[in-house]
Design a protein around this motif. Structure first.
Motif, PDB file in Angstrom:
ATOM      1  N   ALA A   1      37.215  -7.102  27.355  1.00 14.24           N
ATOM      2  CA  ALA A   1      36.022  -6.254  27.420  1.00 14.24           C
ATOM      3  C   ALA A   1      34.777  -7.113  27.593  1.00 14.24           C
ATOM      4  CB  ALA A   1      35.911  -5.415  26.149  1.00 14.24           C
ATOM      5  N   GLY A   2      33.859  -6.645  28.474  1.00 16.90           N
ATOM      6  CA  GLY A   2      32.620  -7.374  28.709  1.00 16.90           C
ATOM      7  C   GLY A   2      31.424  -6.453  28.677  1.00 16.90           C
ATOM      8  N   ILE A   3      30.237  -7.051  28.668  1.00 19.54           N
ATOM      9  CA  ILE A   3      28.996  -6.310  28.522  1.00 19.54           C
ATOM     10  C   ILE A   3      28.324  -6.070  29.865  1.00 19.54           C
ATOM     11  CG2 ILE A   3      27.554  -8.371  28.153  1.00 19.54           C
ATOM     12  CD1 ILE A   3      27.207  -5.096  26.196  1.00 19.54           C
ATOM     13  N   LEU A   4      28.781  -6.756  30.918  1.00 18.34           N
ATOM     14  CA  LEU A   4      28.053  -6.703  32.187  1.00 18.34           C
ATOM     15  C   LEU A   4      27.901  -5.277  32.710  1.00 18.34           C
ATOM     16  CD1 LEU A   4      26.643  -8.389  34.356  1.00 18.34           C
ATOM     17  CD2 LEU A   4      28.774  -8.352  35.638  1.00 18.34           C
ATOM     18  N   GLY A   5      28.959  -4.482  32.608  1.00 16.07           N
ATOM     19  CA  GLY A   5      28.884  -3.105  33.087  1.00 16.07           C
ATOM     20  C   GLY A   5      27.762  -2.344  32.412  1.00 16.07           C
ATOM     21  N   ALA A   6      27.712  -2.432  31.073  1.00 12.49           N
ATOM     22  CA  ALA A   6      26.679  -1.718  30.329  1.00 12.49           C
ATOM     23  C   ALA A   6      25.298  -2.296  30.612  1.00 12.49           C
ATOM     24  CB  ALA A   6      26.981  -1.786  28.835  1.00 12.49           C
ATOM     25  N   ALA A   7      25.227  -3.632  30.767  1.00 13.28           N
ATOM     26  CA  ALA A   7      23.929  -4.258  31.038  1.00 13.28           C
ATOM     27  C   ALA A   7      23.397  -3.797  32.381  1.00 13.28           C
ATOM     28  CB  ALA A   7      24.055  -5.779  31.013  1.00 13.28           C
ATOM     29  N   MET A   8      24.284  -3.722  33.388  1.00 10.54           N
ATOM     30  CA  MET A   8      23.863  -3.231  34.700  1.00 10.54           C
ATOM     31  C   MET A   8      23.438  -1.774  34.608  1.00 10.54           C
ATOM     32  SD  MET A   8      23.869  -5.517  36.964  1.00 10.54           S
ATOM     33  CE  MET A   8      24.018  -4.762  38.575  1.00 10.54           C
ATOM     34  N   GLY A   9      24.206  -0.998  33.852  1.00 13.04           N
ATOM     35  CA  GLY A   9      23.853   0.415  33.667  1.00 13.04           C
ATOM     36  C   GLY A   9      22.470   0.547  33.057  1.00 13.04           C
ATOM     37  N   SER A  10      22.208  -0.249  32.010  1.00 11.75           N
ATOM     38  CA  SER A  10      20.896  -0.213  31.356  1.00 11.75           C
ATOM     39  C   SER A  10      19.799  -0.617  32.330  1.00 11.75           C
ATOM     40  CB  SER A  10      20.874  -1.177  30.163  1.00 11.75           C
ATOM     41  OG  SER A  10      21.334  -0.522  29.011  1.00 11.75           O
ATOM     42  N   ALA A  11      20.040  -1.725  33.047  1.00  9.57           N
ATOM     43  CA  ALA A  11      19.005  -2.229  33.954  1.00  9.57           C
ATOM     44  C   ALA A  11      18.688  -1.195  35.030  1.00  9.57           C
ATOM     45  CB  ALA A  11      19.471  -3.537  34.594  1.00  9.57           C
ATOM     46  N   MET A  12      19.737  -0.556  35.574  1.00  7.80           N
ATOM     47  CA  MET A  12      19.505   0.448  36.620  1.00  7.80           C
ATOM     48  C   MET A  12      18.752   1.646  36.078  1.00  7.80           C
ATOM     49  SD  MET A  12      23.048   0.517  38.662  1.00  7.80           S
ATOM     50  CE  MET A  12      23.616  -0.860  39.608  1.00  7.80           C
ATOM     51  N   ALA A  13      19.183   2.102  34.897  1.00  2.00           N
ATOM     52  CA  ALA A  13      18.521   3.279  34.313  1.00  2.00           C
ATOM     53  C   ALA A  13      17.045   2.973  34.043  1.00  2.00           C
ATOM     54  CB  ALA A  13      19.225   3.700  33.032  1.00  2.00           C
ATOM     55  N   ILE A  14      16.765   1.769  33.517  1.00  2.00           N
ATOM     56  CA  ILE A  14      15.376   1.405  33.213  1.00  2.00           C
ATOM     57  C   ILE A  14      14.567   1.299  34.501  1.00  2.00           C
ATOM     58  CG2 ILE A  14      13.913  -0.457  32.324  1.00  2.00           C
ATOM     59  CD1 ILE A  14      15.200   1.076  30.109  1.00  2.00           C
ATOM     60  N   LEU A  15      15.200   0.758  35.536  1.00  2.00           N
ATOM     61  CA  LEU A  15      14.507   0.622  36.822  1.00  2.00           C
ATOM     62  C   LEU A  15      14.136   2.004  37.372  1.00  2.00           C
ATOM     63  CD1 LEU A  15      13.915  -2.005  38.389  1.00  2.00           C
ATOM     64  CD2 LEU A  15      15.649  -1.252  40.014  1.00  2.00           C
TER      65      LEU A  15
ATOM     66  N   ALA B   1      10.948  -0.318  25.764  1.00  2.00           N
ATOM     67  CA  ALA B   1      11.691  -0.712  24.565  1.00  2.00           C
ATOM     68  C   ALA B   1      12.373   0.505  23.945  1.00  2.00           C
ATOM     69  CB  ALA B   1      10.747  -1.357  23.563  1.00  2.00           C
ATOM     70  N   GLN B   2      11.616   1.615  23.932  1.00  2.00           N
ATOM     71  CA  GLN B   2      12.154   2.859  23.375  1.00  2.00           C
ATOM     72  C   GLN B   2      13.359   3.312  24.211  1.00  2.00           C
ATOM     73  OE1 GLN B   2       9.096   5.788  23.636  1.00  2.00           O
ATOM     74  NE2 GLN B   2      10.254   7.335  22.511  1.00  2.00           N
ATOM     75  N   ALA B   3      13.208   3.276  25.528  1.00  2.00           N
ATOM     76  CA  ALA B   3      14.262   3.766  26.422  1.00  2.00           C
ATOM     77  C   ALA B   3      15.494   2.874  26.361  1.00  2.00           C
ATOM     78  CB  ALA B   3      13.735   3.843  27.849  1.00  2.00           C
ATOM     79  N   LEU B   4      15.261   1.577  26.236  1.00  2.00           N
ATOM     80  CA  LEU B   4      16.367   0.621  26.244  1.00  2.00           C
ATOM     81  C   LEU B   4      17.260   0.792  25.024  1.00  2.00           C
ATOM     82  CD1 LEU B   4      17.161  -1.552  28.181  1.00  2.00           C
ATOM     83  CD2 LEU B   4      15.870  -3.194  26.859  1.00  2.00           C
ATOM     84  N   GLY B   5      16.688   1.206  23.924  1.00  2.00           N
ATOM     85  CA  GLY B   5      17.466   1.359  22.697  1.00  2.00           C
ATOM     86  C   GLY B   5      17.997   2.759  22.504  1.00  2.00           C
ATOM     87  N   GLU B   6      17.776   3.630  23.490  1.00  2.00           N
ATOM     88  CA  GLU B   6      18.093   5.047  23.312  1.00  2.00           C
ATOM     89  C   GLU B   6      19.535   5.334  23.713  1.00  2.00           C
ATOM     90  OE1 GLU B   6      17.436   7.839  21.551  1.00  2.00           O
ATOM     91  OE2 GLU B   6      15.385   7.245  22.032  1.00  2.00           O
ATOM     92  N   SER B   7      20.256   6.085  22.890  1.00  2.00           N
ATOM     93  CA  SER B   7      21.608   6.466  23.283  1.00  2.00           C
ATOM     94  C   SER B   7      21.809   7.973  23.267  1.00  2.00           C
ATOM     95  CB  SER B   7      22.637   5.791  22.377  1.00  2.00           C
ATOM     96  OG  SER B   7      22.325   6.050  21.038  1.00  2.00           O
ATOM     97  N   ALA B   8      21.128   8.650  22.351  1.00  2.00           N
ATOM     98  CA  ALA B   8      21.399  10.084  22.166  1.00  2.00           C
ATOM     99  C   ALA B   8      21.256  10.903  23.448  1.00  2.00           C
ATOM    100  CB  ALA B   8      20.497  10.634  21.067  1.00  2.00           C
ATOM    101  N   PRO B   9      20.126  10.801  24.184  1.00  2.00           N
ATOM    102  CA  PRO B   9      20.019  11.671  25.375  1.00  2.00           C
ATOM    103  C   PRO B   9      21.040  11.310  26.441  1.00  2.00           C
ATOM    104  CG  PRO B   9      18.187  10.138  25.307  1.00  2.00           C
ATOM    105  CD  PRO B   9      18.932   9.970  24.014  1.00  2.00           C
ATOM    106  N   LEU B  10      21.483  10.052  26.435  1.00  2.00           N
ATOM    107  CA  LEU B  10      22.420   9.621  27.480  1.00  2.00           C
ATOM    108  C   LEU B  10      23.835  10.117  27.195  1.00  2.00           C
ATOM    109  CD1 LEU B  10      20.990   6.060  27.996  1.00  2.00           C
ATOM    110  CD2 LEU B  10      20.548   8.126  29.302  1.00  2.00           C
ATOM    111  N   LEU B  11      24.141  10.352  25.898  1.00  2.00           N
ATOM    112  CA  LEU B  11      25.452  10.910  25.561  1.00  2.00           C
ATOM    113  C   LEU B  11      25.600  12.281  26.218  1.00  2.00           C
ATOM    114  CD1 LEU B  11      25.691  10.207  21.718  1.00  2.00           C
ATOM    115  CD2 LEU B  11      26.394   8.760  23.613  1.00  2.00           C
ATOM    116  N   MET B  12      24.475  13.017  26.259  1.00  2.00           N
ATOM    117  CA  MET B  12      24.483  14.389  26.771  1.00  2.00           C
ATOM    118  C   MET B  12      24.826  14.444  28.256  1.00  2.00           C
ATOM    119  SD  MET B  12      23.823  16.684  24.583  1.00  2.00           S
ATOM    120  CE  MET B  12      24.654  15.919  23.236  1.00  2.00           C
TER     121      MET B  12
END
Lengths: 255, 431
Positions: free
Chosen positions: B207-221, B351-362
């Motif tokens: 298991a690696g973090i790259l997938g999630a990191a890319m997901g985060s970076a794209m969403a933030i972008l 910073a707020q968006a990067l740490g957010e998980s609840a709305p993304l679960l939906m």
């Protein structure tokens, strides 16, 4: 006075801020290529009046202007008049020097740029240079046009602001206590400059300094509590005013 | 008379000064204490996470000898063929290598227990490697394979072996094998590169973090591209163009209210509008970014308005006095001066968006995704959700991974904030 036709004519102008009347029933002629000084105590409405002359009051919420102000026979408060054009034709210099936090060149070039007056960069340079020449600053700053205008002394800043205003060749220049934040030497320079500018521009200046009004203006208007009390030749106002309130103010008995 | 009064006042002032100084010392002490208290907690928190997570940087490998026959990779004409490789039993090859070390292991159960020592993905990793290096065929190879996560945890000392055999994931027999391998120098801890180059996996060691990191970076972008212009334009409009009145007041009150809405509500909104109504792709960073942008918009608008209001009105007057239109005054002069403040607001929003998980679960960004996303419409997850998924898993190794992912998220945040701070400096210097 006949040799100076009127540049602006003010007919029965009143200004309200919300429910509060700031200025009532002012009528006044502003002759071309002359300096007219507006004097009076703080809060008497002279700045409000000044800001009516190029519709700067439009930007203050709740401000209503009634009456007519004619610039070359045209009512500047008419429906079809664009306030932006009015402000380009009648420029303004403020109490506190307010150069943009940009280079000296960009400060002066801002007006010509937004109005798309010049065709080429060389033409723009010419305009900036002649504006600086006009305010007698070309030798002081010609080697550092790229420096920030914020680094200049406040006297120099105010002259940059004047240069900025004349760079778009307005017909009139309104000055709201342009020297009140300056030391006597800078003041003397600016006064000399204003007198020289009167050859080409109609100038309306608000001042708290009697001496300044006496030194540079041809006509003076005394405002008191939102009303125009008296307007006449400056020497007449300062030597034999018609209204006792004018005399009281000038001699320093109140205000 | 005056000379009599003044020394008396001096006495009183001196006395009161003492009291005032004491109060000041007290206040300063309390201030310092609270800062130290906060710092101590930060250090404890980060230290604890680092302590748990840093060991995930290393992964235990086992050295085995394997020979890959030509038939595993080459087709009838002797060319490298992916199809042949697909049919080959690579896991079998790896297991053969392991059994060679322990020829004594016999019987179905014992052999299976032995097989469990290497990673379930070892065969797959090996296949990829040989496919890229076909010259390694047909010769005895010494290869380092990943061990399974249980072996890894045991070697790292994270497994309690004092309990009864039935209570732990490795049997006594397996422990004996591991100890034997370790004694003969066939176990080694190496840097776990795949943690930074792969996405999620069922096997903790892969298991690696790259997938999630890319997901985060794209969403933030996506969020930034949508939010920044919208927020700045709204702020300028509200400050300079909106006529004061009921409608403007109503809008203002609602923006302030929106900033306080729980983030999961924005997730529900995204689910209802973006997914159900507009039929946008599920689990996509595009939709995630849109939801996050809805969430951060009020924050950034409020911060931008404050920044615009802080620009001296004399600057706007100057521009208007020269005949600039309202828009020119706002865009040419006010906005550049307000930019540092706008950026500060944006940092808070990011910073707020990067740490957010609840709305993304939906909107389905909680899925198990093994591929690193390459476009904004690929299914992906984000780092906080990945941490959430891992910390929910049973394997001890995932717990370690979750801690390392938290450290990585903190690092990600620091890098983003640093960029924003540098940008702000840049703007401040030029205006």
């Amino acid at each position: 006075m006949e040799k100076y036709p009127n540049k602006m004519t003010v007919c029965d102008v009143s200004v309200h801020y919300g429910d509060k009347r700031a200025l009532g029933g002012v009528s006044l002629d502003i002759p071309e290529n002359q300096i007219i000084a507006l004097i009076g105590a703080s809060g008497c409405g002279k700045s409000t009046f000044l800001r009516c002359l190029n519709r700067m009051n439009d930007e203050i919420s709740g401000c209503r202007v009634a009456g007519e102000i004619l610039l070359d026979e045209q009512n500047i408060y008419a429906q079809n008049v664009d306030p932006v054009l009015m402000r380009a034709r009648v420029g303004m210099v403020f109490q506190k020097p307010n150069p943009f936090p940009k280079s000296i060149f960009d400060n002066i070039a801002f007006g010509p740029r937004i109005h798309e007056i010049t065709q080429s960069e060389a033409e723009l340079k010419d305009i900036v240079h002649s504006a600086l020449e006009r305010v007698g600053m070309i030798d002081e700053v010609k080697n550092r046009l790229g420096d920030s205008a914020i680094g200049l002394s406040s006297g120099q800043q105010q002259r940059i602001c004047i240069a900025r205003a004349v760079a778009i060749a307005p017909e009139g220049v309104l000055m709201d206590e342009p020297c009140s934040a300056l030391d006597p030497i800078a003041t003397a320079k600016i006064e000399g400059l204003i007198e020289a500018l009167a050859a080409d521009y109609t100038i309306v200046i608000v001042t708290h300094s009697m001496q300044q009004a006496a030194r540079i203006s041809q006509r003076s208007a005394f405002f008191h509590l939102g009303e125009l009390i008296e307007v006449d030749g400056t020497s007449k106002i300062f030597t034999s005013p018609n209204d006792p309130r004018t005399e009281n103010y000038i001699t320093g008995r109140f205000g | 008379m005056e000379t009599k009064i003044s020394p008396r006042y001096t006495d009183m002032i001196t006395r009161s000064l003492k009291r005032r100084h004491r109060k000041e010392t007290c206040l300063r002490f309390f201030g310092l204490t609270s800062i130290l208290f906060g710092l101590a907690f930060l250090v404890i928190l980060l230290g604890n996470i680092a302590n748990n997570g840093l060991s995930a940087l290393l992964q235990t490998y086992v050295e085995l000898e394997v020979t890959v026959p030509d038939s595993a990779l080459l087709d009838a004409e002797g060319k490298v063929s992916e199809e042949v490789a697909f049919d080959t039993n690579w896991d079998g090859l790896v297991k053969k290598g392991l059994r060679a070390k322990f020829p004594d292991a016999s019987g179905m159960r014992e052999r299976r227990a032995l097989d469990q020592l290497v990673s379930a993905n070892a065969g797959f990793d090996f296949k990829t490697r040989i496919l890229h290096n076909p010259e390694l065929l047909n010769q005895p190879l010494t290869v380092w394979f990943k061990t399974s996560d249980e072996v890894d945890q045991y070697v790292k000392g994270n497994m309690n072996v004092s309990v009864d055999e039935s209570q732990r994931r490795l049997s006594d027999q397996q422990l004996a094998w591991i100890d034997e391998l370790a004694a003969s120098g066939l176990l080694e801890r190496r840097f776990n590169t795949s943690f930074f180059t792969q996405a999620d996996s069922r096997e903790p060691e892969s298991a690696g973090i790259l997938g999630a990191a890319m997901g985060s970076a794209m969403a933030i972008l996506v969020m930034l591209v949508l939010t920044l212009p919208l927020a700045v334009m709204s702020a300028i409009y509200l400050e300079y163009f909106a006529k004061p009145g009921r409608v403007t007041d109503f809008i203002e009150v609602n923006i302030n209210n929106l900033a306080a809405v729980p983030s999961i509500v924005f997730g529900l909104l995204g689910l209802a509008v973006f997914l159900n109504f507009f039929q946008m792709p599920r689990s996509a960073p595009l939709v995630g970014g849109m939801v996050l942008s809805l969430m951060t918009l009020p924050t950034i608008i409020i911060a931008s308005r404050a920044a615009i209001r802080a620009v001296p009105s004399s600057i706007r007057d100057a521009a208007l006095g020269l005949g600039a239109s309202n828009m020119q005054a706002a865009l040419d002069h006010v906005l550049p001066m307000a930019m540092p403040g706008v950026l500060t607001g944006t940092i808070i929003g990011v910073a707020q968006a990067l740490g957010e998980s609840a709305p993304l679960l939906m909107i389905g960004m909680v899925a198990f995704i093994v591929d690193v996303p390459t476009t904004v419409t690929d299914p992906a997850t984000v780092m906080p959700v990945q941490i959430f998924i891992w910390s929910n898993s049973a394997e001890r190794a995932f717990y370690e991974k979750a801690s390392l992912a938290i450290l990585f998220l903190v690092l990600f945040l620091i890098v983003m904030n640093l960029t924003a701070v540098l940008l702000r400096r840049h703007f401040e210097r030029h205006h």
